[in-house]
Design a protein around this motif. Structure first.
Motif, PDB file in Angstrom:
ATOM      1  N   VAL A   1       0.863  -1.184   0.000  1.00 53.41           N
ATOM      2  CA  VAL A   1       0.000   0.000   0.000  1.00 53.41           C
ATOM      3  C   VAL A   1       0.898   1.232   0.000  1.00 53.41           C
ATOM      4  N   ILE A   2       0.539   2.228  -0.815  1.00 56.48           N
ATOM      5  CA  ILE A   2       1.270   3.493  -0.803  1.00 56.48           C
ATOM      6  C   ILE A   2       0.275   4.647  -0.678  1.00 56.48           C
ATOM      7  N   PRO A   3       0.710   5.793  -0.159  1.00 50.56           N
ATOM      8  CA  PRO A   3      -0.177   6.960  -0.099  1.00 50.56           C
ATOM      9  C   PRO A   3      -0.303   7.603  -1.469  1.00 50.56           C
ATOM     10  N   SER A   4      -1.440   8.241  -1.697  1.00 55.33           N
ATOM     11  CA  SER A   4      -1.601   9.046  -2.903  1.00 55.33           C
ATOM     12  C   SER A   4      -0.637  10.228  -2.870  1.00 55.33           C
ATOM     13  N   LEU A   5      -0.307  10.715  -4.048  1.00 55.69           N
ATOM     14  CA  LEU A   5       0.550  11.902  -4.112  1.00 55.69           C
ATOM     15  C   LEU A   5      -0.188  13.144  -3.602  1.00 55.69           C
ATOM     16  N   GLN A   6      -1.507  13.054  -3.459  1.00 51.91           N
ATOM     17  CA  GLN A   6      -2.268  14.161  -2.881  1.00 51.91           C
ATOM     18  C   GLN A   6      -2.032  14.269  -1.370  1.00 51.91           C
ATOM     19  N   ASN A   7      -1.607  13.179  -0.757  1.00 48.32           N
ATOM     20  CA  ASN A   7      -1.243  13.204   0.661  1.00 48.32           C
ATOM     21  C   ASN A   7       0.205  13.659   0.782  1.00 48.32           C
ATOM     22  N   THR A   8       0.472  14.523   1.740  1.00 49.43           N
ATOM     23  CA  THR A   8       1.836  15.023   1.900  1.00 49.43           C
ATOM     24  C   THR A   8       2.822  13.885   2.121  1.00 49.43           C
ATOM     25  N   GLU A   9       2.403  12.863   2.895  1.00 54.30           N
ATOM     26  CA  GLU A   9       3.320  11.749   3.156  1.00 54.30           C
ATOM     27  C   GLU A   9       3.535  10.878   1.928  1.00 54.30           C
ATOM     28  N   GLY A  10       2.778  11.134   0.843  1.00 50.57           N
ATOM     29  CA  GLY A  10       2.961  10.344  -0.366  1.00 50.57           C
ATOM     30  C   GLY A  10       4.102  10.823  -1.237  1.00 50.57           C
ATOM     31  N   LEU A  11       4.482  12.086  -1.087  1.00 53.78           N
ATOM     32  CA  LEU A  11       5.508  12.652  -1.964  1.00 53.78           C
ATOM     33  C   LEU A  11       6.835  11.897  -1.936  1.00 53.78           C
ATOM     34  N   PRO A  12       7.317  11.458  -0.784  1.00 55.48           N
ATOM     35  CA  PRO A  12       8.607  10.752  -0.790  1.00 55.48           C
ATOM     36  C   PRO A  12       8.616   9.461  -1.602  1.00 55.48           C
ATOM     37  N   SER A  13       7.441   8.871  -1.870  1.00 55.73           N
ATOM     38  CA  SER A  13       7.437   7.655  -2.683  1.00 55.73           C
ATOM     39  C   SER A  13       8.039   7.950  -4.058  1.00 55.73           C
ATOM     40  N   LEU A  14       7.780   9.151  -4.563  1.00 52.42           N
ATOM     41  CA  LEU A  14       8.335   9.548  -5.856  1.00 52.42           C
ATOM     42  C   LEU A  14       9.850   9.730  -5.767  1.00 52.42           C
ATOM     43  N   PHE A  15      10.299  10.311  -4.664  1.00 52.57           N
ATOM     44  CA  PHE A  15      11.741  10.542  -4.500  1.00 52.57           C
ATOM     45  C   PHE A  15      12.485   9.228  -4.224  1.00 52.57           C
ATOM     46  N   VAL A  16      11.862   8.347  -3.448  1.00 56.66           N
ATOM     47  CA  VAL A  16      12.469   7.036  -3.186  1.00 56.66           C
ATOM     48  C   VAL A  16      12.638   6.267  -4.493  1.00 56.66           C
ATOM     49  N   ALA A  17      11.612   6.290  -5.328  1.00 52.65           N
ATOM     50  CA  ALA A  17      11.688   5.580  -6.603  1.00 52.65           C
ATOM     51  C   ALA A  17      12.827   6.147  -7.457  1.00 52.65           C
ATOM     52  N   GLY A  18      13.000   7.463  -7.410  1.00 57.47           N
ATOM     53  CA  GLY A  18      14.108   8.076  -8.145  1.00 57.47           C
ATOM     54  C   GLY A  18      15.454   7.643  -7.606  1.00 57.47           C
ATOM     55  N   LEU A  19      15.553   7.545  -6.284  1.00 53.44           N
ATOM     56  CA  LEU A  19      16.803   7.063  -5.665  1.00 53.44           C
ATOM     57  C   LEU A  19      17.115   5.649  -6.116  1.00 53.44           C
ATOM     58  N   LEU A  20      16.101   4.792  -6.099  1.00 56.05           N
ATOM     59  CA  LEU A  20      16.308   3.394  -6.492  1.00 56.05           C
ATOM     60  C   LEU A  20      16.679   3.278  -7.967  1.00 56.05           C
TER      61      LEU A  20
ATOM     62  N   THR B   1      -5.902   7.490   0.292  1.00 52.08           N
ATOM     63  CA  THR B   1      -5.975   8.908   0.658  1.00 52.08           C
ATOM     64  C   THR B   1      -6.382   9.040   2.130  1.00 52.08           C
ATOM     65  N   GLN B   2      -6.954   7.969   2.714  1.00 52.80           N
ATOM     66  CA  GLN B   2      -7.362   7.963   4.124  1.00 52.80           C
ATOM     67  C   GLN B   2      -6.443   7.026   4.903  1.00 52.80           C
ATOM     68  N   GLN B   3      -5.582   7.590   5.700  1.00 53.11           N
ATOM     69  CA  GLN B   3      -4.561   6.813   6.400  1.00 53.11           C
ATOM     70  C   GLN B   3      -5.121   5.697   7.290  1.00 53.11           C
ATOM     71  N   PRO B   4      -6.159   5.947   8.084  1.00 46.64           N
ATOM     72  CA  PRO B   4      -6.664   4.870   8.956  1.00 46.64           C
ATOM     73  C   PRO B   4      -7.112   3.633   8.183  1.00 46.64           C
ATOM     74  N   GLN B   5      -7.716   3.830   7.000  1.00 44.94           N
ATOM     75  CA  GLN B   5      -8.155   2.687   6.215  1.00 44.94           C
ATOM     76  C   GLN B   5      -6.968   1.837   5.770  1.00 44.94           C
ATOM     77  N   ALA B   6      -5.878   2.489   5.410  1.00 40.78           N
ATOM     78  CA  ALA B   6      -4.685   1.747   4.982  1.00 40.78           C
ATOM     79  C   ALA B   6      -4.122   0.931   6.144  1.00 40.78           C
TER      80      ALA B   6
ATOM     81  N   LEU C   1       0.774  -3.491  -5.898  1.00 43.24           N
ATOM     82  CA  LEU C   1      -0.109  -2.631  -5.120  1.00 43.24           C
ATOM     83  C   LEU C   1      -1.436  -3.304  -4.780  1.00 43.24           C
ATOM     84  N   LEU C   2      -1.743  -3.286  -3.496  1.00 44.72           N
ATOM     85  CA  LEU C   2      -3.076  -3.681  -3.036  1.00 44.72           C
ATOM     86  C   LEU C   2      -4.021  -2.496  -3.193  1.00 44.72           C
ATOM     87  N   THR C   3      -3.542  -1.315  -2.809  1.00 43.86           N
ATOM     88  CA  THR C   3      -4.317  -0.099  -2.991  1.00 43.86           C
ATOM     89  C   THR C   3      -3.419   1.123  -2.826  1.00 43.86           C
TER      90      THR C   3
END
Length: 349
Positions: free
Chosen positions: A170-189, A220-225, A215-217
């Motif tokens: 599961v990853i956060p949407s890019l609309q969530n602030t905590e989702g932005l690093p997923s893009l940077f991590v992927a660039g690092l890798l 945008t709602q952290q508690p559901q994840a 991806l399972l999902t």
């Protein structure tokens, strides 16, 4: 807050008792005026630790009353906009992306080492836009994982991309602030550096697309994840915030948070003085205390956060040599709209 201040002698009572002069000798000049009120706007979730730890210390030290208005960062921004000609809040504790908007509208007073001496003891990257605001405590982002599904903690962000985790990530949407690093991590890798992947995200988007089979999902709602993780349907969430994941762990959820070898990300928790606000001297004193080691040492553990003062040790779960990446939020503000459009096109599942 009323309960916390109940029973405390006020200034008039101290003077009547002949104690006022003694109390003021070693106090800053701000204490020599009548008892003052300081209005601080912050996140609703911060209210418990602000009112239980920060307010009692500050009111006692500065002989004042602190009123904490807990809401969301954008709501605080709206209050500042509507009351720009006659502000009533003196300090705001808001996310960095919202601070950028406040700076652009001329709503903040610059912080300086002369007014907030503890700025000199902050880690690099903790002050922004020529001192318009500073970070005090920062939740960190790592990989949350199910302890029932995984025998060992993930040691690298790359594990989320391994085929054996098909349909378990599961990853956060890019609309969530905590989702932005997923893009940077992927660039690092993909072989970039932290500086380069924040400026040019093309390689990051291409790498992220390879994660889709796993991806399972996308939430945008952290508690559901986290419900999916705690029930064992999801095996990893990344990035995941320490302030949420470790609180769930402390509450007994069968999960934990790993700090991958490539490093973790610091989330933006900023503090600033409102331009033209009342009680400016007291406002800078409040900011200075939040940037100091004494308060940060008390708050870092209970809030599962990283202190920004150099004298505050890393929290439990982070090794002494772990890299803590800071995000260029000004760059994020400039490019996020385009990133979200591309994300919507390429990451739909």
């Amino acid at each position: 807050m009323d309960m916390l201040s109940a029973g405390k002698p006020n200034r008039r009572a101290l003077l009547r008792a002949g104690l006022g002069a003694t109390a003021l000798i070693a106090a800053p000049s701000v204490l020599r005026a009548q008892t003052k009120e300081l209005v601080v706007g912050g996140a609703a979730g911060h209210k418990p630790w602000v009112e239980q730890t920060v307010v009692p210390m500050f009111e006692k030290k500065y002989n004042c009353k602190v009123i904490f208005e807990g809401t969301r960062s954008l709501v605080n921004l709206e209050k500042m906009q509507k009351n720009k000609d006659k502000p009533y809040m003196s300090v705001v504790q808001m996310d960095d992306p919202v601070m950028i908007l406040a700076v652009k509208e001329g709503l903040l007073e610059p912080l300086t080492p002369a007014k907030a001496p503890n700025m000199a003891d902050l880690l690099p990257g903790s002050t922004h836009m020529d001192g318009m605001w500073a970070n005090y405590l920062q939740p960190w982002l790592g990989v949350a994982y199910s302890k029932t599904a995984m025998k060992t903690a993930p040691s690298s962000w790359a594990e989320m991309f391994e085929p054996k985790y098909k349909g378990r990530i599961v990853i956060p949407s890019l609309q969530n602030t905590e989702g932005l690093p997923s893009l940077f991590v992927a660039g690092l890798l993909a072989g970039g550096t932290m500086e380069s992947v924040q400026k040019d995200t093309d390689a990051g988007f291409k790498k992220l697309a390879s994660l889709k089979p796993n991806l399972l999902t996308i939430y945008t709602q952290q508690p559901q994840a986290f419900n999916l993780l705690e029930q064992g349907e999801a095996w990893m969430i990344g990035p995941a915030m320490s302030s949420y994941a470790l609180e769930r762990k402390a509450a007994g959820a069968p999960i934990d948070l790993s700090a991958p070898k490539e490093g973790v990300f610091a989330m933006p928790s900023g503090i600033a003085v409102v331009k033209g606000s009342p009680q400016q001297e007291l406002a800078f004193a409040y900011v200075n205390e939040l940037l100091g080691a004494e308060l940060q040492n008390k708050l870092a553990g209970p809030t599962f956060s990283i202190g920004t003062n150099k004298a505050v040790p890393k929290p439990e779960g982070l090794g002494a040599d772990v890299k803590i990446h800071q995000i260029d939020w000004a760059n994020v503000a400039a490019q996020r709209g385009d990133w979200i459009k591309r994300w919507d096109r390429e990451m739909a599942i």
